[in-house]
Design a protein around this motif. Structure first.
Motif, PDB file in Angstrom:
ATOM      1  N   ARG A  90      36.484  48.199  35.288  1.00  0.00           N
ATOM      2  CA  ARG A  90      35.994  49.140  36.312  1.00  0.00           C
ATOM      3  C   ARG A  90      37.062  50.156  36.688  1.00  0.00           C
ATOM      4  O   ARG A  90      36.762  51.336  36.929  1.00  0.00           O
ATOM      5  CB  ARG A  90      35.520  48.366  37.548  1.00  0.00           C
ATOM      6  CG  ARG A  90      34.185  47.652  37.346  1.00  0.00           C
ATOM      7  CD  ARG A  90      33.646  47.088  38.643  1.00  0.00           C
ATOM      8  NE  ARG A  90      34.455  45.966  39.121  1.00  0.00           N
ATOM      9  CZ  ARG A  90      34.272  44.692  38.758  1.00  0.00           C
ATOM     10  NH1 ARG A  90      33.322  44.394  37.881  1.00  0.00           N
ATOM     11  NH2 ARG A  90      35.026  43.740  39.247  1.00  0.00           N
ATOM     12  N   LEU A  91      38.314  49.714  36.738  1.00  0.00           N
ATOM     13  CA  LEU A  91      39.398  50.651  37.042  1.00  0.00           C
ATOM     14  C   LEU A  91      39.532  51.706  35.942  1.00  0.00           C
ATOM     15  O   LEU A  91      39.708  52.899  36.238  1.00  0.00           O
ATOM     16  CB  LEU A  91      40.713  49.891  37.219  1.00  0.00           C
ATOM     17  CG  LEU A  91      40.851  49.082  38.515  1.00  0.00           C
ATOM     18  CD1 LEU A  91      42.100  48.204  38.473  1.00  0.00           C
ATOM     19  CD2 LEU A  91      40.888  50.002  39.737  1.00  0.00           C
ATOM     20  N   GLY A 145      36.597  49.776  42.660  1.00  0.00           N
ATOM     21  CA  GLY A 145      37.004  48.539  43.309  1.00  0.00           C
ATOM     22  C   GLY A 145      36.181  47.379  42.810  1.00  0.00           C
ATOM     23  O   GLY A 145      35.162  47.577  42.145  1.00  0.00           O
ATOM     24  N   PRO A 146      36.614  46.157  43.105  1.00  0.00           N
ATOM     25  CA  PRO A 146      37.860  45.852  43.819  1.00  0.00           C
ATOM     26  C   PRO A 146      39.087  46.090  42.926  1.00  0.00           C
ATOM     27  O   PRO A 146      39.010  45.938  41.719  1.00  0.00           O
ATOM     28  CB  PRO A 146      37.718  44.363  44.141  1.00  0.00           C
ATOM     29  CG  PRO A 146      36.838  43.832  43.057  1.00  0.00           C
ATOM     30  CD  PRO A 146      35.868  44.932  42.743  1.00  0.00           C
ATOM     31  N   ASN A 147      40.190  46.449  43.576  1.00  0.00           N
ATOM     32  CA  ASN A 147      41.434  46.713  42.864  1.00  0.00           C
ATOM     33  C   ASN A 147      42.325  45.475  42.986  1.00  0.00           C
ATOM     34  O   ASN A 147      42.806  45.146  44.078  1.00  0.00           O
ATOM     35  CB  ASN A 147      42.129  47.940  43.450  1.00  0.00           C
ATOM     36  CG  ASN A 147      43.356  48.342  42.666  1.00  0.00           C
ATOM     37  OD1 ASN A 147      44.248  47.541  42.427  1.00  0.00           O
ATOM     38  ND2 ASN A 147      43.416  49.622  42.281  1.00  0.00           N
ATOM     39  N   LEU A 148      42.492  44.800  41.871  1.00  0.00           N
ATOM     40  CA  LEU A 148      43.245  43.542  41.838  1.00  0.00           C
ATOM     41  C   LEU A 148      44.641  43.712  42.430  1.00  0.00           C
ATOM     42  O   LEU A 148      45.116  42.863  43.203  1.00  0.00           O
ATOM     43  CB  LEU A 148      43.341  43.059  40.388  1.00  0.00           C
ATOM     44  CG  LEU A 148      44.231  41.875  40.088  1.00  0.00           C
ATOM     45  CD1 LEU A 148      43.647  40.614  40.689  1.00  0.00           C
ATOM     46  CD2 LEU A 148      44.418  41.712  38.574  1.00  0.00           C
ATOM     47  N   THR A 184      37.445  43.615  36.427  1.00  0.00           N
ATOM     48  CA  THR A 184      38.101  44.507  37.381  1.00  0.00           C
ATOM     49  C   THR A 184      38.864  45.606  36.662  1.00  0.00           C
ATOM     50  O   THR A 184      38.792  46.790  37.026  1.00  0.00           O
ATOM     51  CB  THR A 184      39.066  43.702  38.276  1.00  0.00           C
ATOM     52  OG1 THR A 184      38.317  42.757  39.034  1.00  0.00           O
ATOM     53  CG2 THR A 184      39.841  44.613  39.208  1.00  0.00           C
ATOM     54  N   MET A 236      39.275  38.621  35.825  1.00  0.00           N
ATOM     55  CA  MET A 236      40.003  39.821  36.236  1.00  0.00           C
ATOM     56  C   MET A 236      39.740  41.008  35.324  1.00  0.00           C
ATOM     57  O   MET A 236      39.933  42.158  35.716  1.00  0.00           O
ATOM     58  CB  MET A 236      41.507  39.544  36.258  1.00  0.00           C
ATOM     59  CG  MET A 236      42.169  39.628  34.898  1.00  0.00           C
ATOM     60  SD  MET A 236      43.921  39.297  34.943  1.00  0.00           S
ATOM     61  CE  MET A 236      43.886  37.511  34.973  1.00  0.00           C
ATOM     62  N   TYR A 237      39.301  40.714  34.080  1.00  0.00           N
ATOM     63  CA  TYR A 237      39.183  41.799  33.115  1.00  0.00           C
ATOM     64  C   TYR A 237      37.979  42.691  33.405  1.00  0.00           C
ATOM     65  O   TYR A 237      37.961  43.854  32.994  1.00  0.00           O
ATOM     66  CB  TYR A 237      39.181  41.231  31.699  1.00  0.00           C
ATOM     67  CG  TYR A 237      40.533  40.614  31.406  1.00  0.00           C
ATOM     68  CD1 TYR A 237      41.653  41.424  31.270  1.00  0.00           C
ATOM     69  CD2 TYR A 237      40.711  39.234  31.356  1.00  0.00           C
ATOM     70  CE1 TYR A 237      42.909  40.882  31.072  1.00  0.00           C
ATOM     71  CE2 TYR A 237      41.954  38.686  31.150  1.00  0.00           C
ATOM     72  CZ  TYR A 237      43.058  39.508  31.006  1.00  0.00           C
ATOM     73  OH  TYR A 237      44.305  38.980  30.824  1.00  0.00           O
TER      74      TYR A 237
END
Length: 656
Positions: free
Chosen positions: A201-202, A210-213, A198, A195-196
């Protein structure tokens, strides 16, 4: 001496934060940051995470109205600033009051604290419960007494499974719920998990990538890049205040902001356990003192640091040094840590050298146990190291994935036993928990040598079942350093079998069907005597030795007592217990764990069930209770775990 800080010293509750002129808020943040650093130097604690949350916490109390608006701080590591702003600033400003508050949220301290919290990942689930109750009992504008519900959680805590369960439930539940994700790009050590990427990228796209967890869960989402800008945060929080649906506010903060740059090492930003004094220097100075590793030889770094290691780092470093040379020839040997590696002597240097033989699962203890069982099922030999208090989170996996399947996983249980810890981090329940799981071998070494012998056996191909090793504590380490720990090879005799001791060999016995049994299934007799037998489990062996010496040294009524090191608490050594009945009337059990459901209870039951009514069993250990920062000496007095009390009870029974 009380530190005088102008604005902060005048803050007695959130109303005072509301009353400040907006232009004063940056100065307030600066005073809080200075206070945190000074407090950390004197008292220690989780300072790095709080330094990054200064502006966010000031903004929360500027925008929301606690306690009508309920703020739930995950794991409490980010709650110090909240405490300062809710009437407890003196606890951080005045050294005389430093111990007047805990390091964790606690409703007994303040109505602004919602829960006692010391384990991670739970704030979203708890907030969901508060919001659900509010919506069932009148809603935000009715008679519930609750308006906005805010969960504060760090990015590291998101690796905990329950955090994902909470996010999933929040989206389904709907209604007002605000989730503040404090993203400082760190857990206690590094962040670990897919997840990190993600989150990276945010951050890189200002929350637009994206993708937005969070949106994938069906949650509304806002991003604040300037997570240490109090005005940007106030604006963001005002936008989501009184929302009618769940929303995540993702703020990018800098952990340890305000400390000298030279001290901002990744490892030192926060330790997994509370620290004391200069060993902390705010949490950034909670350095994991690295042991030197030369030619595969572990060396206690006292000589290089001037500070002796505590037991968990001392024995943890020993264990890692013993395992490391085997990596080259044993591809399935893997060390697993669900975060907090440095607390247990798993140094950064070791992790780098171990490479693929080391895995940090993040704060995901349940996954770590199941993951280890999978490795073992495929032929590997995993070693999972974490604290007794964190193993509590894995009870189902210990039973199902591990013991029911009989996989040869080694669990290193750090910090077990009595301590002056807060009520969320006590290790006093581990013997009762582990010792009542079928098929789990529970070992309690009483020396560094025994610890390493047990580790060598449990990770060898000879062992075919799960094993937990209760890592020795400071009572053992202190006696080893003083050189007078009882039970060296020349002193030891066994009532059952002399070659059962770990010091002679690690060769296991075999049963009639040819399967191996644990080499430590028999108790070890250190000193032979009569009338009284003292069975001292694990960390209580030094206490047992002092009791036996005190009984023998009484010039009026000397008692020549037997001293036994049980070595394990998964089974009872019926042969030794039965043999003791020949020349003993009093059996004394010592354990630094909860008595009820513990090991001593089973010894008592053994004699009762055998109909040996003439045998008197005295059990010494902890009551079934939570204790909060009670000094260890005071706990020992409370539970009668002192030489004076134990010998007095023995003499009273011997005269009866």
């Amino acid at each position: 001496m009380r530190m005088s800080v102008g604005i902060l010293s005048a803050i007695h509750g959130p109303a005072d934060v509301h009353a400040l002129d907006a232009a004063e808020l940056p100065a307030l943040c600066g005073e809080i940051r200075t206070t945190l650093v000074r407090y950390g130097h004197v008292h220690g604690g989780h300072i790095g995470s709080n330094l990054g949350m200064v502006e966010a916490t000031v903004a929360l109390h500027r925008v929301f109205d606690s306690p009508r608006d309920r703020i739930v701080f995950d794991v409490s590591h980010q709650s110090y600033v909240h405490k300062m702003l809710t009437g407890r600033a003196d606890a951080y400003l005045d050294p005389a009051h430093h111990d007047s508050v805990t390091g964790f949220t606690n409703p007994a301290e303040s109505a602004h604290d919602q829960f006692v919290l010391g384990h991670t990942g739970t704030s979203i689930s708890l907030a969901c419960g508060l919001a659900k109750s509010r919506d069932l009992t009148g809603g935000m504008d009715g008679g519930s007494g609750i308006r906005n519900v805010i969960a504060v959680i760090g990015d590291g805590s998101l690796s905990s499974a329950i955090a994902f369960e909470g996010l999933n439930n929040a989206a389904e539940q709907g209604g007002n719920l605000i989730i503040i994700v404090n993203d400082n790009e760190m857990s206690i050590a590094e962040d670990h998990g897919g997840m990190y990427g993600t989150l990276t990228r945010l951050r890189a796209t200002g929350g637009k990538g994206g993708p937005n967890l969070f949106m994938a869960f069906g949650l509304d989402y806002r991003y604040v890049e300037a997570g240490n800008d109090v005005f940007a945060l106030i604006e963001a929080f005002e936008q989501v205040k009184d929302t009618d649906h769940p929303v995540v506010v993702h703020i990018h903060t800098r952990k340890g902001l305000g400390l000298p740059p030279a001290k901002e090492s990744a490892e030192a930003r926060d330790s997994g356990i509370p620290m004391e004094g200069d060993a902390a220097v705010a949490a950034e100075d909670s350095m994991v003192f690295e042991g030197r590793h030369e030619a595969n030889h572990w060396q206690d770094p006292d000589s290089t640091t001037g500070r002796p290691l505590g037991a968990r780092k001392h024995y943890g470093s020993m264990a890692m040094a013993a395992l490391e040379p085997r990596f080259a020839t044993e591809p399935g040997l893997v060390v697993i840590s669900p975060a907090t590696p440095g607390s247990n002597g798993i140094t950064r240097a070791f992790r780098e050298r171990a490479g693929r033989h080391y895995v940090d699962t993040g704060i995901a203890e349940e996954h770590a146990v199941a993951f280890a069982s999978g490795i073992a099922r495929a032929g590997g030999r995993p070693v999972l190291a974490t604290s007794a208090t964190f193993f509590q989170r894995t009870f189902d996996q210990l039973q199902q994935e591990l013991s029911l399947n009989g996989t040869p996983v080694t669990l290193l249980d750090f910090g077990g036993g009595l301590s002056g810890a807060d009520n969320t981090h006590s290790g006093v329940f581990d013997i009762a928990m582990f010792g009542n799981i079928p098929g789990l071998t529970c070992l309690a070494p009483t020396s560094g040598r025994a610890f390493l012998d047990m580790l060598a056996w449990s990770t060898s191909q000879s062992n075919t079942s799960p094993v937990v090793i209760r890592v020795p504590g400071d009572t053992i380490l202190n006696r080893e350093r003083s050189g007078d720990l009882p039970g060296d090879a020349q002193d030891v005799t066994d009532m059952g079998s002399a070659d059962d001791t770990c010091s002679n060999a690690c060769s296991e016995k075999t049963t009639a069907d040819g399967t191996a049994t644990c080499p430590w299934s028999r108790y070890r007799t250190i000193r032979r005597g009569t009338t009284v037998a003292v069975l001292a489990l694990g960390n209580t062996l030094p206490l047992g030795w002092r009791v036996v010496e005190a009984l023998a040294s009484d010039v009026r009524h000397p008692l020549d007592a037997t001293l036994i090191d049980p070595q394990q608490f998964s089974t009872l050594d019926a042969a030794t217990l039965t043999e003791l009945t020949g020349c003993h009337r009093i059996i004394v059990t010592l354990e630094d764990g909860q008595l009820e459901g513990g090991w001593g209870d089973k010894v008592t039951a053994f004699y009762a069930n055998a109909g040996l009514r003439d045998m008197r069993v005295l059990n010494f250990g902890a009551a079934k209770e939570f204790t909060d920062r009670v000094p260890l000496d005071a706990l020992n007095e409370r539970y009668g775990m002192t030489v004076g009390n134990i010998t007095a009870r023995i003499r009273s029974e011997s005269r009866g």
